[in-house]
Design an enzyme around this catalytic site. Structure first.
Site, PDB file in Angstrom:
ATOM      1  N   LYS A 192     -89.951 -59.324 -23.228  1.00 55.85           N
ATOM      2  CA  LYS A 192     -89.627 -58.033 -22.610  1.00 55.85           C
ATOM      3  C   LYS A 192     -89.552 -57.023 -23.738  1.00 55.85           C
ATOM      4  O   LYS A 192     -88.537 -56.884 -24.422  1.00 55.85           O
ATOM      5  CB  LYS A 192     -88.271 -58.144 -21.895  1.00 55.85           C
ATOM      6  CG  LYS A 192     -88.075 -57.175 -20.755  1.00 55.85           C
ATOM      7  CD  LYS A 192     -88.203 -55.717 -21.104  1.00 55.85           C
ATOM      8  CE  LYS A 192     -86.955 -55.081 -21.639  1.00 55.85           C
ATOM      9  NZ  LYS A 192     -87.160 -53.675 -22.028  1.00 55.85           N
ATOM     10  N   THR A 247     -76.210 -53.222 -31.251  1.00 53.46           N
ATOM     11  CA  THR A 247     -75.023 -54.076 -31.146  1.00 53.46           C
ATOM     12  C   THR A 247     -74.435 -53.981 -29.741  1.00 53.46           C
ATOM     13  O   THR A 247     -73.998 -54.990 -29.168  1.00 53.46           O
ATOM     14  CB  THR A 247     -74.003 -53.661 -32.216  1.00 53.46           C
ATOM     15  OG1 THR A 247     -74.599 -53.901 -33.503  1.00 53.46           O
ATOM     16  CG2 THR A 247     -72.707 -54.452 -32.122  1.00 53.46           C
ATOM     17  N   GLU A 268     -80.223 -60.098 -33.403  1.00 55.54           N
ATOM     18  CA  GLU A 268     -80.491 -59.267 -34.595  1.00 55.54           C
ATOM     19  C   GLU A 268     -80.105 -57.851 -34.207  1.00 55.54           C
ATOM     20  O   GLU A 268     -80.795 -57.223 -33.406  1.00 55.54           O
ATOM     21  CB  GLU A 268     -81.983 -59.290 -34.941  1.00 55.54           C
ATOM     22  CG  GLU A 268     -82.548 -60.646 -35.282  1.00 55.54           C
ATOM     23  CD  GLU A 268     -82.299 -61.046 -36.720  1.00 55.54           C
ATOM     24  OE1 GLU A 268     -81.633 -60.280 -37.458  1.00 55.54           O
ATOM     25  OE2 GLU A 268     -82.740 -62.128 -37.092  1.00 55.54           O
ATOM     26  N   CYS A 302     -83.460 -50.887 -38.911  1.00 55.62           N
ATOM     27  CA  CYS A 302     -82.128 -51.478 -38.766  1.00 55.62           C
ATOM     28  C   CYS A 302     -81.428 -51.635 -40.115  1.00 55.62           C
ATOM     29  O   CYS A 302     -80.221 -51.482 -40.217  1.00 55.62           O
ATOM     30  CB  CYS A 302     -82.242 -52.827 -38.072  1.00 55.62           C
ATOM     31  SG  CYS A 302     -83.495 -53.869 -38.795  1.00 55.62           S
ATOM     32  N   GLU A 402     -74.485 -45.832 -36.815  1.00 56.77           N
ATOM     33  CA  GLU A 402     -75.917 -46.015 -37.051  1.00 56.77           C
ATOM     34  C   GLU A 402     -76.646 -44.840 -36.419  1.00 56.77           C
ATOM     35  O   GLU A 402     -76.632 -44.677 -35.200  1.00 56.77           O
ATOM     36  CB  GLU A 402     -76.374 -47.320 -36.407  1.00 56.77           C
ATOM     37  CG  GLU A 402     -77.796 -47.661 -36.765  1.00 56.77           C
ATOM     38  CD  GLU A 402     -78.290 -48.926 -36.085  1.00 56.77           C
ATOM     39  OE1 GLU A 402     -77.976 -49.135 -34.908  1.00 56.77           O
ATOM     40  OE2 GLU A 402     -79.004 -49.688 -36.748  1.00 56.77           O
TER      41      GLU A 402
HETATM   42  P1  NAD Z   1     -81.570 -51.274 -27.511  1.00 55.77           P
HETATM   43  O1  NAD Z   1     -80.447 -52.210 -27.701  1.00 55.77           O
HETATM   44  O2  NAD Z   1     -81.320 -50.026 -26.753  1.00 55.77           O
HETATM   45  O3  NAD Z   1     -82.769 -51.991 -26.767  1.00 55.77           O
HETATM   46  C1  NAD Z   1     -83.316 -53.201 -27.261  1.00 55.77           C
HETATM   47  C2  NAD Z   1     -83.970 -53.941 -26.115  1.00 55.77           C
HETATM   48  O4  NAD Z   1     -82.956 -54.303 -25.172  1.00 55.77           O
HETATM   49  C3  NAD Z   1     -84.995 -53.126 -25.326  1.00 55.77           C
HETATM   50  O5  NAD Z   1     -86.058 -53.963 -24.955  1.00 55.77           O
HETATM   51  C4  NAD Z   1     -84.209 -52.676 -24.107  1.00 55.77           C
HETATM   52  O6  NAD Z   1     -85.023 -52.422 -22.975  1.00 55.77           O
HETATM   53  C5  NAD Z   1     -83.339 -53.903 -23.869  1.00 55.77           C
HETATM   54  N1  NAD Z   1     -82.131 -53.635 -23.090  1.00 55.77           N
HETATM   55  C6  NAD Z   1     -81.434 -52.485 -22.966  1.00 55.77           C
HETATM   56  N2  NAD Z   1     -80.392 -52.655 -22.131  1.00 55.77           N
HETATM   57  C7  NAD Z   1     -80.415 -53.938 -21.727  1.00 55.77           C
HETATM   58  C8  NAD Z   1     -79.597 -54.733 -20.879  1.00 55.77           C
HETATM   59  N3  NAD Z   1     -78.534 -54.231 -20.249  1.00 55.77           N
HETATM   60  N4  NAD Z   1     -79.912 -56.028 -20.712  1.00 55.77           N
HETATM   61  C9  NAD Z   1     -80.975 -56.588 -21.342  1.00 55.77           C
HETATM   62  N5  NAD Z   1     -81.804 -55.878 -22.137  1.00 55.77           N
HETATM   63  C10 NAD Z   1     -81.515 -54.573 -22.336  1.00 55.77           C
HETATM   64  O7  NAD Z   1     -82.141 -50.983 -28.973  1.00 55.77           O
HETATM   65  P2  NAD Z   1     -83.354 -50.025 -29.372  1.00 55.77           P
HETATM   66  O8  NAD Z   1     -82.868 -48.633 -29.184  1.00 55.77           O
HETATM   67  O9  NAD Z   1     -84.617 -50.442 -28.715  1.00 55.77           O
HETATM   68  O10 NAD Z   1     -83.528 -50.377 -30.925  1.00 55.77           O
HETATM   69  C11 NAD Z   1     -82.709 -49.858 -31.887  1.00 55.77           C
HETATM   70  C12 NAD Z   1     -81.620 -50.836 -32.268  1.00 55.77           C
HETATM   71  O11 NAD Z   1     -82.188 -52.076 -32.651  1.00 55.77           O
HETATM   72  C13 NAD Z   1     -80.829 -50.373 -33.457  1.00 55.77           C
HETATM   73  O12 NAD Z   1     -79.456 -50.615 -33.266  1.00 55.77           O
HETATM   74  C14 NAD Z   1     -81.357 -51.243 -34.589  1.00 55.77           C
HETATM   75  O13 NAD Z   1     -80.492 -51.412 -35.669  1.00 55.77           O
HETATM   76  C15 NAD Z   1     -81.625 -52.511 -33.887  1.00 55.77           C
HETATM   77  N6  NAD Z   1     -82.579 -53.328 -34.650  1.00 55.77           N
HETATM   78  C16 NAD Z   1     -82.132 -54.428 -35.319  1.00 55.77           C
HETATM   79  C17 NAD Z   1     -83.021 -55.187 -36.076  1.00 55.77           C
HETATM   80  C18 NAD Z   1     -82.559 -56.408 -36.828  1.00 55.77           C
HETATM   81  O14 NAD Z   1     -83.408 -57.189 -37.225  1.00 55.77           O
HETATM   82  N7  NAD Z   1     -81.267 -56.610 -37.025  1.00 55.77           N
HETATM   83  C19 NAD Z   1     -84.364 -54.827 -36.144  1.00 55.77           C
HETATM   84  C20 NAD Z   1     -84.776 -53.704 -35.446  1.00 55.77           C
HETATM   85  C21 NAD Z   1     -83.877 -52.966 -34.693  1.00 55.77           C
END
Ligand code: NAD
Length: 499
Positions: A192, A247, A268, A302, A402
C-alpha cells in the site's frame, strides 16, 4: 548516464507517458471495487496528474486473498532458489532499463528533481532488489546440537502474507527495502504505497510480474491510509506489517496489530537527527555535510540532519559556510531542469504546514539567517527554499518537531557533555553525526549517541550492507543488509527421533 539530459528531453519523456493508476492484483490491473478514483496533484506545478484507484477494504480483501493463494500454492516459495534468484535479478534489470520512465513517474508524484530520481532513487531501488535476489541461494538452515538418536532441523521459514505500507518521500527506494527481503524470503506481499506516490509502485509490481514473479506474489492497492492501510493492518489473514511513515501512524499500526491477529510489526518512523560539530572539526566538510544532510530532497528525509549542535566558538563561521554551500551548490529549480538539486515539496497542504511551523518558530524567538520561504510560486508548484535558524534552544518547536521541510535549527553548546545531552534529548533515535578531529572523542561520542546510525565526519553515507532504522520513537526493526531478511521469516524446529 548514457545521454546528455536536457529539460526538453525530459518534457518529451513526460508527454510520452501513459499513467497507470489502477491496483495491481493477482497479476492484473483492477479498478477499485467501488469504481472510485482520486486525482493526484503534481507538486511541480500544481496541475492535475494521474487518476488513481481509490482503494477500500474489499480491494484489500481481494489482494490479501491473491497473496494468500500464491503463498499456499508454493508457486514462489517452493521454486528452486536459483530460479527465484534469476527472476529477481531480471526484475532489477528491468527496473534499470525502464529507469527514465520510473524516474519521471517518481518526479511527477513527489516533485523531486528527475535527475535525482534517476541517479539515486531508481538506482537504489534496482540495487535493493538485486541485493536480496543474490541472497536467495546463499541462505542456509541449521542443524541444532542433539544427542546421537535425534536430528533437529532449525528451518528459517517465510511468514506468509506481508502488508507493506510505505511513505511518499523516497517511494521506490523504501518499496525495494521491503519488497526485496520479503519476497526473497518466500513471502507474498500486498503493498500500500502512500496516496501521494503510487505510480512507481504500480509500475514496479508490473515489472516484477514481467520478470517472472508469479501472479499474487506482489500486489499493489492504492488509496488513502484510513481506507486501505488501516484494513490491511487490521486484516486477520496478514502475518506482518512492514511500515515506514510517521511515528503517529506507526503507533496506530501497533494498535491495529493488537486489535486483530497479533500480527508482527516492523516500524521505520520519524526523526530529528542531531549533527554535532566541535570547534576542532574540518568546518568546510561539516558545512557541506550539514547543508546536504538537511536540505537534500527538500528536507523530506526521515534522517535529515535538522538539528545542528555546534560549539559556540565556531557557530558564526560554520553558519556562514553553510550559507555559502547552500547558495552555490544546492540549486532549487523546476524538477525537470537537469541542473536542479532540489525541487518541490510533496503537496500544498504540506508546504503550508512547513511555513506555519517556521512562523511559529520565529514567534518563539528563533532567528532566521537566510531562506525558509516560499519561492517559484509563479510555477504553481510548492517550493520552499532551504533556510537556517539560530538563537535556538533545544526546547523550541523547530528543534523538537519533525518539520519535513528544508529547515535547519542551530543550537550552540560549550562543553562535550552538554552537546551529548542536547543531542539525546529527543523522542527520536534514527540517526546522528559527530564532527571532530579528536578520534577518542569521536569514538566516545558515537557510542553514547542514541541512534540507529551514527556518522563520524560525514553524513548520509550508506550501502546495502548496513542496517537502517531507529531507536526510541523512530521505531524498531531494520531495513537493508542481510539482517533485514530475518524480519520476514521465523524459525521452525523439526525434531526427528531415531531408534
Ligand atoms: P504517514 O505516516 O502519514 O503515511 C505513511 C503511510 O501510512 C502512507 O502510505 C499512508 O497512506 C499510510 N497511513 C496513513 N494513515 C494510516 C492509517 N490510519 N492506517 C494505516 N496506514 C495509514 O507518513 P508520510 O507523510 O507518508 O511520510 C513521512 C513520514 O515518514 C515522516 O515522519 C518520516 O520521518 C517517515 N519516514 C521514515 C523513514 C525511516 O526509514 N525511518 C523513511 C522515510 C520516511
Amino acid at each position: 548516464m548514457t545521454r546528455d539530459y536536457t529539460r526538453d528531453y525530459w518534457e518529451t519523456v513526460l508527454s510520452g507517458l501513459e499513467l497507470e493508476g489502477r491496483h495491481f492484483i493477482d497479476g492484473a490491473y483492477r479498478a477499485s471495487s467501488s469504481g472510485e478514483t482520486f486525482t493526484r496533484i503534481r507538486p511541480m506545478d500544481g496541475k492535475p496528474g494521474a487518476q488513481l484507484a481509490r482503494g477500500n477494504a474489499a480491494d484489500i480483501d481481494a489482494a490479501v486473498a491473491a497473496a494468500r493463494a500464491a503463498f499456499e500454492s508454493g508457486v514462489w516459495r517452493k521454486k528452486e532458489p536459483l530460479e527465484k534468484k534469476r527472476i529477481m535479478l531480471k526484475w532489477a534489470e528491468l527496473i534499470r532499463t525502464h529507469g527514465e520512465e520510473l524516474a519521471m513517474l517518481e518526479t511527477l508524484d513527489v516533485g523531486k528533481p528527475v535527475m535525482a530520481s534517476l541517479t539515486v532513487d531508481v538506482r537504489l531501488c534496482a540495487d535493493g532488489i538485486q541485493f536480496y535476489g543474490e541472497m536467495i541461494d546463499k541462505i542456509y538452515d541449521e542443524i541444532a546440537p542433539t544427542g546421537p538418536n535425534a536430528r533437529a532441523l532449525v528451518r528459517k521459514v517465510p511468514l506468509g502474507v506481508i502488508g507493506a505500507i510505505t511513505p511518499w518521500n523516497y517511494p521506490m527506494i523504501i518499496d525495494a527495502w521491503k519488497l526485496g527481503p520479503a519476497i526473497a524470503a518466500g513471502n507474498s506481499v500486498v503493498l500500500k504505497p502512500a496516496e501521494q506516490s503510487s505510480l512507481s509502485a504500480i509500475r514496479l509490481a508490473e515489472l516484477g510480474f514481467e520478470a517472472g514473479l508469479p501472479a499474487g506474489v506482489l500486489n499493489v492497492v492504492t488509496g488513502y491510509g484510513e481506507e486501505t492501510g488501516k484494513p490491511l493492518a487490521l486484516h486477520m489473514d496478514v502475518d506482518m506489517i512492514a511500515f515506514t511513515g510517521s511515528t503517529e501512524v506507526g503507533k496506530l499500526i501497533m494498535g491495529y496489530a493488537a486489535q486483530s491477529n497479533v500480527k508482527r510489526v516492523a516500524l521505520e518512523l520519524g526523526g530529528k537527527s542531531p549533527l554535532v560539530v566541535f570547534e576542532d572539526a574540518d568546518l568546510d566538510a561539516a558545512a557541506s555535510a550539514v547543508a546536504w544532510g538537511c536540505f537534500y530532497n527538500s528536507g523530506e528525509t526521515c534522517h535529515a540532519s535538522t538539528r545542528l549542535i555546534v560549539q559556540r566558538s565556531v557557530q558564526e563561521t560554520l553558519i556562514a559556510k553553510i550559507e555559502a554551500v547552500t547558495r552555490s551548490d544546492i540549486a532549487l529549480k523546476h524538477p525537470l531542469d537537469p541542473a536542479a538539486q532540489i525541487g518541490a515539496l510533496i503537496e500544498e497542504e504540506h508546504m503550508n504546514k512547513v511555513l506555519s511551523m517556521i512562523a511559529a518558530g520565529e514567534k518563539e524567538g528563533a532567528r532566521r539567517v537566510f531562506g525558509a520561504e516560499r519561492v517559484l510560486s509563479e510555477t504553481g508548484g510548492y517550493y520552499v527554499s532551504p533556510g537556517v535558524f539560530v538563537d535556538m534552544t533545544n526546547d523550541m518547536s523547530l528543534a523538537r518537531q519533525e518539520i519535513f521541510g528544508p529547515v535547519l535549527a542551530a543550537i550552540p553548546f560549550d562543553a562535550e557533555e552538554e552537546a551529548l545531552r542536547i543531542a539525546n534529548d529527543t523522542i527520536y533515535g534514527l540517526a546522528g553525526a559527530v564532527f571532530t578531529r579528536d578520534m577518542d572523542r569521536a569514538h566516545r561520542f558515537s557510542e553514547a549517541l542514541h541512534a540507529g546510525t551514527v556518522w563520524i565526519n560525514t553524513y548520509d553515507m550508506s550501502n546495502f550492507a548496513t542496517p537502517f532504522g531507529g531507536f526510541k520513537q523512530s521505531g524498531f526493526g531494520r531495513d537493508r543488509s542481510v539482517h533485514a531478511i530475518d524480519k520476514y521469516c521465523d524459525y521452525k524446529t523439526i525434531w526427528q527421533q531415531f531408534g
